[in-house]
Design a protein around this motif. Structure first.
Motif, PDB file in Angstrom:
ATOM      1  N   LEU A 123     -20.487 -35.690  35.630  1.00 30.65           N
ATOM      2  CA  LEU A 123     -19.169 -35.071  35.527  1.00 30.65           C
ATOM      3  C   LEU A 123     -18.034 -36.082  35.408  1.00 30.65           C
ATOM      4  N   MET A 124     -18.366 -37.361  35.490  1.00 26.67           N
ATOM      5  CA  MET A 124     -17.305 -38.361  35.495  1.00 26.67           C
ATOM      6  C   MET A 124     -16.502 -38.438  34.193  1.00 26.67           C
ATOM      7  N   PRO A 125     -17.082 -38.183  33.017  1.00 30.99           N
ATOM      8  CA  PRO A 125     -16.235 -38.144  31.811  1.00 30.99           C
ATOM      9  C   PRO A 125     -15.114 -37.114  31.913  1.00 30.99           C
ATOM     10  N   LEU A 126     -15.394 -35.958  32.522  1.00 26.22           N
ATOM     11  CA  LEU A 126     -14.349 -34.953  32.711  1.00 26.22           C
ATOM     12  C   LEU A 126     -13.319 -35.436  33.725  1.00 26.22           C
ATOM     13  N   ALA A 127     -13.793 -36.125  34.764  1.00 29.74           N
ATOM     14  CA  ALA A 127     -12.872 -36.671  35.764  1.00 29.74           C
ATOM     15  C   ALA A 127     -11.925 -37.689  35.136  1.00 29.74           C
ATOM     16  N   GLU A 128     -12.446 -38.456  34.209  1.00 31.71           N
ATOM     17  CA  GLU A 128     -11.600 -39.436  33.525  1.00 31.71           C
ATOM     18  C   GLU A 128     -10.577 -38.750  32.632  1.00 31.71           C
ATOM     19  N   GLN A 129     -10.972 -37.690  31.942  1.00 28.57           N
ATOM     20  CA  GLN A 129     -10.036 -36.976  31.070  1.00 28.57           C
ATOM     21  C   GLN A 129      -8.883 -36.360  31.859  1.00 28.57           C
TER      22      GLN A 129
END
Length: 461
Positions: A123-129
């Protein structure tokens, strides 16, 4: 509670967030929670099982659970509040009773460090966005792996009296006041000015104990290093600051909220033993205490307040949600974490009160509590539409959401471990007691720190 003002605020914020994330804005006539739009940030939810069991130790997450159930009618969602006494039992170790667990800050590190919460790296790509605030991720990270997320953030702030700022510094402007207290040396210099210009009738802070959280947030070493009790150099700095403020009469020596003297201090009803009126210039508080402490007890000082980040960036943690390893419905559990903590619409609906209206639990007060989200992207969009609210009126028009957003971005957590509550938590006074012995002059610094180390070793051995 569905006032016209809040409805307009909700509509404006959701339109702005939708534009920011590249998704379609909700219809203008809507004043209640809307399901998330189909955007790159909200991929289709997999229908791997038809169940999801959510347990909450902290009592948070009900609105998110109900919204997730409405958005996914094919999933049978169960939410239950778990008594704190049962929060560490075998039933919560991923044996199938719960899929998602919502815990408060006193438990998050225990679940993260033990591996009971699953790896959320996917889920970290979404957290970065969404630019989740780093300190929120720090709190739920162990050995480089994020194992829980939150929809809320609790930046610490310094709340000060506008009228006293004008009297002692010639202005109540938040930017100017922040520049005057941007580090602890400057903060101490301000305290000296306050004392001198008030003739000793105004204290800079309520208590030296209020300095503990800011210093703890920035320390780098844990209480144990290679099995040995350790005191970070910033704890030394805390003790020196505490002694400086005590010996120079910069603190009112009040017991912490919710004590009666503390209430009297924020409402200008504080007096000394000779019935001489006394005042306090500022307070280090979590953002949530604006609603729970300042506003209810301020009396005639309402509207005479403002807030700034203060000399040390600090955070007071809220709730976190994680997926229990070994749970029966892992895919749906992971989708719930994404929906609750990493979806722009969900965060907006929660923050603006749309979910509170759509999924009421009890009778609520007329004033909607300030809910500050964990995403910088969403927070900045909400801030642009955060207008005439009870909180802003209390702060004489200051955009409190914008102030919190500015403070939250600069916060990073230092050392924080599962055993910290036993040293510095609400049920432990060993740190406060050691600080008191040095500040009062009854112990030398070396003696006070040695005493603290012994307590740490005895407690954590």
């Amino acid at each position: 509670m569905k006032t016209i003002v809040k409805t307009v605020c909700i509509i404006m914020v959701m339109i702005m967030v939708a534009a920011c994330m590249g998704c379609q804005a909700p219809a203008l006539e809507q004043t209640e929670a809307t399901p998330p739009n189909d955007t790159p940030l909200t991929p289709p939810i997999a229908d791997n099982t038809n169940k999801l069991v959510i347990g909450s130790v902290s009592g948070d997450g009900y609105e998110q659970a109900m919204a997730f159930a409405d958005a996914n009618p094919h999933i049978d969602v169960t939410y239950s509040h778990i008594p704190a006494a049962d929060s560490t039992g075998d039933a919560l170790n991923g044996d199938g009773q719960y899929d998602v667990l919502v815990v408060d800050s006193s438990l998050i590190k225990a679940y993260v460090e033990s591996g009971r919460f699953a790896d959320l790296s996917a889920l970290m790509p979404l957290a970065e966005q969404l630019e989740i605030y780093p300190f929120v991720l720090d709190a739920a990270t162990h050995e480089g792996i994020v194992r829980a997320l939150s929809w809320e953030a609790q930046p610490g702030m310094v709340f000060y009296r506008r009228s006293l700022a004008k009297e002692y510094f010639g202005t109540d402007d938040a930017d100017v006041i922040q520049s005057l207290m941007s580090d602890m040396d400057k903060f101490g210099q301000m305290a000296a000015v306050v004392k001198q210009k008030s003739g000793g009738d105004t204290y800079m802070i309520d208590s030296i104990d209020s300095l503990i959280d800011p210093f703890l947030s920035v320390r780098q070493q844990p209480w144990l290093v290679d099995g040995q009790a350790t005191v970070d150099p910033l704890i030394n700095a805390l003790f020196e600051a505490g002694r400086r403020f005590r010996q120079n009469g910069y603190e009112a020596q009040l017991r912490a909220w919710p004590s009666q003297p503390w209430h009297e201090s924020i409402s200008d009803k504080l007096t000394d033993q000779h019935a001489i009126p006394k005042q306090v210039f500022c307070y280090f508080l979590s953002g949530s205490m604006l609603d729970s402490a300042l506003m209810p007890y301020s009396g005639e000082t309402a509207g005479d307040w403002a807030c700034v980040p203060g000399p040390l960036p600090f955070a007071v943690h809220g709730c976190f949600a994680g997926v229990l390893n070994g749970c029966d419905n892992a895919d749906n559990a992971m989708d719930f974490i994404r929906f609750a903590a990493l979806d722009a619409d969900t965060l907006t609906n929660w923050a603006t009160g749309a979910y509170a209206d759509a999924y009421p639990q009890t009778d609520t007060a007329d004033t909607m509590p300030l809910r500050f989200v964990s995403s910088r992207v969403v927070a900045e969009q909400i801030a642009q539409a955060f207008g005439d609210t009870a909180q802003s009126r209390f702060l004489d028009g200051q955009n409190v959401y914008s102030a919190f957003a500015s403070a939250a971005y600069g916060i990073r957590l230092g050392a924080w471990h599962s055993y910290d509550e036993r040293v510095q938590g609400v049920n432990s006074d060993m740190l406060s007691a050691a600080l008191e012995t040095y500040a009062s002059g009854s112990e030398t610094l070396d003696s006070a720190l040695a005493q603290l180390k012994k307590h740490i070793a005895d407690t954590l051995s």
